[in-house]
Design a protein around this motif. Structure first.
Motif, PDB file in Angstrom:
ATOM      1  N   ASN A   1      -6.607  -4.546   8.567  1.00 24.88           N
ATOM      2  CA  ASN A   1      -6.314  -5.856   7.996  1.00 24.88           C
ATOM      3  C   ASN A   1      -4.820  -6.124   8.132  1.00 24.88           C
ATOM      4  O   ASN A   1      -4.011  -5.562   7.396  1.00 24.88           O
ATOM      5  N   SER A   2      -4.440  -6.978   9.068  1.00 26.03           N
ATOM      6  CA  SER A   2      -3.016  -7.249   9.308  1.00 26.03           C
ATOM      7  C   SER A   2      -2.363  -7.956   8.126  1.00 26.03           C
ATOM      8  O   SER A   2      -1.147  -7.941   7.987  1.00 26.03           O
ATOM      9  N   GLY A   3      -3.158  -8.565   7.263  1.00 22.50           N
ATOM     10  CA  GLY A   3      -2.618  -9.221   6.068  1.00 22.50           C
ATOM     11  C   GLY A   3      -2.378  -8.260   4.919  1.00 22.50           C
ATOM     12  O   GLY A   3      -1.875  -8.651   3.868  1.00 22.50           O
ATOM     13  N   LEU A   4      -2.728  -7.003   5.097  1.00 23.46           N
ATOM     14  CA  LEU A   4      -2.551  -6.008   4.043  1.00 23.46           C
ATOM     15  C   LEU A   4      -1.669  -4.868   4.558  1.00 23.46           C
ATOM     16  O   LEU A   4      -2.097  -3.743   4.713  1.00 23.46           O
ATOM     17  N   ALA A   5      -0.411  -5.183   4.825  1.00 21.04           N
ATOM     18  CA  ALA A   5       0.525  -4.165   5.294  1.00 21.04           C
ATOM     19  C   ALA A   5       0.922  -3.240   4.146  1.00 21.04           C
ATOM     20  O   ALA A   5       1.123  -2.053   4.346  1.00 21.04           O
ATOM     21  N   PHE A   6       1.013  -3.815   2.938  1.00 25.08           N
ATOM     22  CA  PHE A   6       1.452  -3.019   1.796  1.00 25.08           C
ATOM     23  C   PHE A   6       0.983  -3.649   0.486  1.00 25.08           C
ATOM     24  O   PHE A   6       0.639  -4.831   0.431  1.00 25.08           O
ATOM     25  N   LEU A   7       0.999  -2.834  -0.551  1.00 29.63           N
ATOM     26  CA  LEU A   7       0.818  -3.286  -1.927  1.00 29.63           C
ATOM     27  C   LEU A   7       1.976  -2.718  -2.724  1.00 29.63           C
ATOM     28  O   LEU A   7       2.265  -1.521  -2.641  1.00 29.63           O
ATOM     29  N   HIS A   8       2.643  -3.570  -3.496  1.00 27.68           N
ATOM     30  CA  HIS A   8       3.794  -3.142  -4.304  1.00 27.68           C
ATOM     31  C   HIS A   8       3.349  -3.085  -5.760  1.00 27.68           C
ATOM     32  O   HIS A   8       2.845  -4.059  -6.296  1.00 27.68           O
ATOM     33  N   PHE A   9       3.530  -1.934  -6.376  1.00 24.09           N
ATOM     34  CA  PHE A   9       3.203  -1.744  -7.787  1.00 24.09           C
ATOM     35  C   PHE A   9       4.509  -1.676  -8.558  1.00 24.09           C
ATOM     36  O   PHE A   9       5.298  -0.755  -8.364  1.00 24.09           O
ATOM     37  N   HIS A  10       4.744  -2.661  -9.422  1.00 27.02           N
ATOM     38  CA  HIS A  10       5.949  -2.679 -10.249  1.00 27.02           C
ATOM     39  C   HIS A  10       5.752  -1.690 -11.386  1.00 27.02           C
ATOM     40  O   HIS A  10       4.824  -1.835 -12.176  1.00 27.02           O
ATOM     41  N   GLY A  11       6.604  -0.691 -11.467  1.00 34.83           N
ATOM     42  CA  GLY A  11       6.475   0.397 -12.426  1.00 34.83           C
ATOM     43  C   GLY A  11       6.215  -0.038 -13.840  1.00 34.83           C
ATOM     44  O   GLY A  11       5.216   0.324 -14.453  1.00 34.83           O
ATOM     45  N   LYS A  12       7.095  -0.855 -14.402  1.00 34.71           N
ATOM     46  CA  LYS A  12       6.957  -1.246 -15.803  1.00 34.71           C
ATOM     47  C   LYS A  12       5.688  -2.056 -16.012  1.00 34.71           C
ATOM     48  O   LYS A  12       4.925  -1.813 -16.927  1.00 34.71           O
ATOM     49  N   ASP A  13       5.454  -3.045 -15.168  1.00 35.38           N
ATOM     50  CA  ASP A  13       4.272  -3.899 -15.318  1.00 35.38           C
ATOM     51  C   ASP A  13       2.987  -3.130 -15.061  1.00 35.38           C
ATOM     52  O   ASP A  13       2.060  -3.164 -15.850  1.00 35.38           O
ATOM     53  N   PHE A  14       2.939  -2.415 -13.954  1.00 29.65           N
ATOM     54  CA  PHE A  14       1.720  -1.728 -13.556  1.00 29.65           C
ATOM     55  C   PHE A  14       1.332  -0.646 -14.552  1.00 29.65           C
ATOM     56  O   PHE A  14       0.212  -0.596 -15.030  1.00 29.65           O
ATOM     57  N   PHE A  15       2.278   0.227 -14.862  1.00 32.00           N
ATOM     58  CA  PHE A  15       1.940   1.355 -15.728  1.00 32.00           C
ATOM     59  C   PHE A  15       1.723   0.934 -17.173  1.00 32.00           C
ATOM     60  O   PHE A  15       0.907   1.513 -17.868  1.00 32.00           O
TER      61      PHE A  15
ATOM     62  N   LYS B   1     -17.827   0.185   6.996  1.00 29.01           N
ATOM     63  CA  LYS B   1     -17.941  -0.943   6.071  1.00 29.01           C
ATOM     64  C   LYS B   1     -16.709  -1.151   5.189  1.00 29.01           C
ATOM     65  O   LYS B   1     -16.390  -2.286   4.840  1.00 29.01           O
ATOM     66  N   TYR B   2     -16.005  -0.061   4.843  1.00 29.70           N
ATOM     67  CA  TYR B   2     -14.920  -0.193   3.871  1.00 29.70           C
ATOM     68  C   TYR B   2     -13.545   0.199   4.394  1.00 29.70           C
ATOM     69  O   TYR B   2     -12.580  -0.530   4.204  1.00 29.70           O
ATOM     70  N   VAL B   3     -13.426   1.338   5.050  1.00 25.30           N
ATOM     71  CA  VAL B   3     -12.102   1.839   5.425  1.00 25.30           C
ATOM     72  C   VAL B   3     -11.549   1.114   6.650  1.00 25.30           C
ATOM     73  O   VAL B   3     -10.409   0.652   6.630  1.00 25.30           O
TER      74      VAL B   3
ATOM     75  N   LEU C   1     -10.811   9.295   3.079  1.00 24.09           N
ATOM     76  CA  LEU C   1     -11.572   8.265   2.374  1.00 24.09           C
ATOM     77  C   LEU C   1     -13.003   8.135   2.894  1.00 24.09           C
ATOM     78  O   LEU C   1     -13.917   7.862   2.129  1.00 24.09           O
ATOM     79  N   TYR C   2     -13.192   8.314   4.198  1.00 24.29           N
ATOM     80  CA  TYR C   2     -14.525   8.069   4.750  1.00 24.29           C
ATOM     81  C   TYR C   2     -15.288   9.322   5.169  1.00 24.29           C
ATOM     82  O   TYR C   2     -16.491   9.248   5.426  1.00 24.29           O
ATOM     83  N   GLY C   3     -14.642  10.453   5.261  1.00 18.67           N
ATOM     84  CA  GLY C   3     -15.364  11.680   5.603  1.00 18.67           C
ATOM     85  C   GLY C   3     -15.640  11.801   7.085  1.00 18.67           C
ATOM     86  O   GLY C   3     -14.750  12.052   7.875  1.00 18.67           O
TER      87      GLY C   3
END
Length: 167
Positions: free
Chosen positions: A141-155, A133-135, A122-124
């Motif tokens: 970020n300890s509050g961002l352990a994961f993101l869950h994408f629900h297949g039906k809703d997300f896609f 600044k970004y990565v 991501l950062y090279g």
């Protein structure tokens, strides 16, 4: 090669394919498997939980970011203090350094695709503005352990957005 030797070797190969495995870690729980290489720090693998002893992979962590997409079945994915039920079509972004494990949600098997990559993709270059600044703020970020994408809703949302853009 004689027929008996061929059958013996074929049987050995089948036994090797059916052998159960487990994630190997050091004493701190860091996974020892390489996720790609220094030259290309990216690994895509097709996995199934039945391949692991007891139908689950043990708690471990790694510095790479991991994206898991369930292609068939379901699993309970545990990451840090959270348990997430992942069904066919669901995906999970697991942040760098998170402690995670997964097991079958029922008697059936679960097949999934695991995409694991170094944040360097991501950062090279080390010390780059993208890294600082970004990565780095994202992966620390300890509050961002994961993101869950629900297949039906997300896609379905993504398809809807594409459809609206075509109009």
């Amino acid at each position: 090669m004689q027929k008996d030797q061929f059958l013996a070797r074929t049987g050995e190969q089948m036994d090797r394919q059916e052998e159960k495995t487990q994630i190997i870690t050091n004493p701190s729980g860091r996974e020892l498997k390489e996720h790609g290489s220094y030259r290309f720090p990216f690994l895509v693998s097709r996995e199934r939980l039945s391949r692991y002893e007891t139908g689950s992979f043990l708690w471990h962590w790694h510095t790479e970011i991991e994206f898991t997409l369930v292609t068939d079945g379901c699993m309970i994915y545990q990451i840090n203090d959270s348990s997430i039920s992942l069904n066919e079509g669901d995906a999970l972004f697991g942040n760098s350094g998170t402690l995670h494990s997964a097991h079958r949600a029922d008697e059936g098997d679960c097949r999934y695709i695991s995409i694991t990559f170094s944040p360097r993709l991501l950062y090279g270059y080390e010390g780059s503005l993208l890294q600082e600044k970004y990565v780095e703020p994202l992966i620390h970020n300890s509050g961002l352990a994961f993101l869950h994408f629900h297949g039906k809703d997300f896609f379905s949302r993504q398809r809807k957005l594409l459809w609206q853009r075509k109009l």
